[in-house]
Design a protein around this motif. Structure first.
Motif, mmCIF file in Angstrom:
data_model
loop_
_atom_site.group_PDB
_atom_site.id
_atom_site.type_symbol
_atom_site.label_atom_id
_atom_site.label_comp_id
_atom_site.label_asym_id
_atom_site.label_seq_id
_atom_site.Cartn_x
_atom_site.Cartn_y
_atom_site.Cartn_z
ATOM 1 N N GLN A 3 33.928 2.576 15.362
ATOM 2 C CA GLN A 3 33.291 3.441 16.367
ATOM 3 C C GLN A 3 33.734 3.042 17.775
ATOM 4 O O GLN A 3 34.027 3.905 18.605
ATOM 5 C CB GLN A 3 31.771 3.362 16.242
ATOM 6 C CG GLN A 3 31.053 4.403 17.085
ATOM 7 C CD GLN A 3 29.584 4.527 16.717
ATOM 8 O OE1 GLN A 3 29.047 3.717 15.966
ATOM 9 N NE2 GLN A 3 28.924 5.542 17.247
ATOM 10 N N THR A 4 33.800 1.741 18.035
ATOM 11 C CA THR A 4 34.253 1.251 19.343
ATOM 12 C C THR A 4 35.699 1.663 19.608
ATOM 13 O O THR A 4 36.041 2.138 20.708
ATOM 14 C CB THR A 4 34.126 -0.285 19.410
ATOM 15 O OG1 THR A 4 32.765 -0.656 19.211
ATOM 16 C CG2 THR A 4 34.604 -0.805 20.768
ATOM 17 N N LYS A 7 35.945 5.388 20.373
ATOM 18 C CA LYS A 7 35.484 5.704 21.733
ATOM 19 C C LYS A 7 36.580 5.419 22.747
ATOM 20 O O LYS A 7 36.810 6.203 23.674
ATOM 21 C CB LYS A 7 34.229 4.898 22.063
ATOM 22 C CG LYS A 7 32.959 5.424 21.427
ATOM 23 C CD LYS A 7 31.753 4.605 21.869
ATOM 24 C CE LYS A 7 30.459 5.160 21.265
ATOM 25 N NZ LYS A 7 29.284 4.358 21.645
ATOM 26 N N GLU A 10 39.298 8.044 22.398
ATOM 27 C CA GLU A 10 38.832 9.311 22.963
ATOM 28 C C GLU A 10 38.897 9.288 24.486
ATOM 29 O O GLU A 10 39.339 10.255 25.124
ATOM 30 C CB GLU A 10 37.401 9.582 22.507
ATOM 31 C CG GLU A 10 36.812 10.880 23.007
ATOM 32 C CD GLU A 10 37.545 12.118 22.525
ATOM 33 O OE1 GLU A 10 37.518 13.131 23.243
ATOM 34 O OE2 GLU A 10 38.166 12.066 21.446
ATOM 35 N N GLN A 11 38.491 8.190 25.084
ATOM 36 C CA GLN A 11 38.557 8.062 26.544
ATOM 37 C C GLN A 11 40.001 8.137 27.032
ATOM 38 O O GLN A 11 40.296 8.758 28.055
ATOM 39 C CB GLN A 11 37.908 6.741 26.980
ATOM 40 C CG GLN A 11 36.391 6.717 26.809
ATOM 41 C CD GLN A 11 35.800 5.327 27.001
ATOM 42 O OE1 GLN A 11 36.526 4.339 27.129
ATOM 43 N NE2 GLN A 11 34.475 5.246 27.017
#
Length: 230
Positions: A3-4, A7, A10-11
């Motif tokens: 998940q990290t 993220k 995605e950023q």
């Protein structure tokens, strides 16, 4: 961890889109899950990923059987003609069509089950000879023949959606840009067949540059899942 990592990816995608004046929804993130256990794929799925990429037919089929059925499976590795029959019933897209024989086989196997299959034509623009795909000249010749005779009449059970390619394996981002610009230019020749051609280019090391140069699909593995396990 997954998940990290997602993220952060995605950023980075959003930042690359902003830098190049593009919309985030123009980019499909494909999580390349080859060699990874189902448990890690489940983590990515629950984090929102629905597009997964595999490079071996047997591994994709095994994961398809046990994973959620709303997943879109992308075949990104070299595909042997005798393996096509195993994945045509469920694969979302085959990125690695690197010969007319393979294209003909996909069309034939898709016809048997009455399902039209989405594909990308793989082009070789990198400097390594080991990479597969049509040469730019071959790709242009194929594009012209498909346009002249209509792809629907030649391959009615195949939907040619665009192009796939890889950049040279180097740390020189100017060489990445050269490769990606050539791939994008070649993709434009498919626009009479695919009105907005998909451009599958960019991996963990070069996906930000690929997005800046026009990629619509990025194939990211180790940045999401960690290094490959063999």
């Amino acid at each position: 961890m997954i998940q990290t990592n997602l993220k952060e990816v995605e950023q980075n995608i959003i930042a690359a889109c902003e830098k190049s004046g593009r919309n985030r929804d123009e980019i499909t993130l494909i999580a390349v899950s080859k060699t990874k256990p189902v448990s890690l794929l489940e983590d990515a799925y629950h984090a929102g990923i629905r597009d997964f990429g595999e490079n071996k037919v047997q591994e994709m089929c095994e994961k398809y059987e046990v994973m959620e059925k709303d997943i879109r499976w992308h075949m990104i590795g070299h595909l042997q003609t005798n393996k096509v029959k195993h994945l045509v019933s469920f694969v979302h897209m085959i990125h690695s069509v690197d010969s007319l024989r393979l294209l003909e086989t996909i069309n034939r196997e898709a016809e048997k089950i009455g399902r039209r299959v989405k594909v990308l034509l793989e082009v070789h623009v990198a400097k390594e000879e080991s990479k597969s795909g049509f040469t730019p000249t071959e790709l242009l010749s194929i594009a012209n023949s498909l346009i002249d005779s209509s792809s629907h009449s030649l391959y009615p059970w195949v939907e040619i959606c665009g192009i796939m390619g890889m950049a040279t394996n180097t740390e020189d981002d100017s060489e990445w840009r050269r490769c990606f610009r050539e791939i994008k230019s070649l993709a434009s020749h498919l626009s009479p067949i695919a009105s907005s051609p998909e451009i599958s280019m960019g991996m963990s090391n070069d996906y930000l540059v690929a997005i800046e140069e026009g990629s619509t699909m990025v194939r990211i593995g180790s940045t999401i899942f960690g290094e490959r396990q063999y």
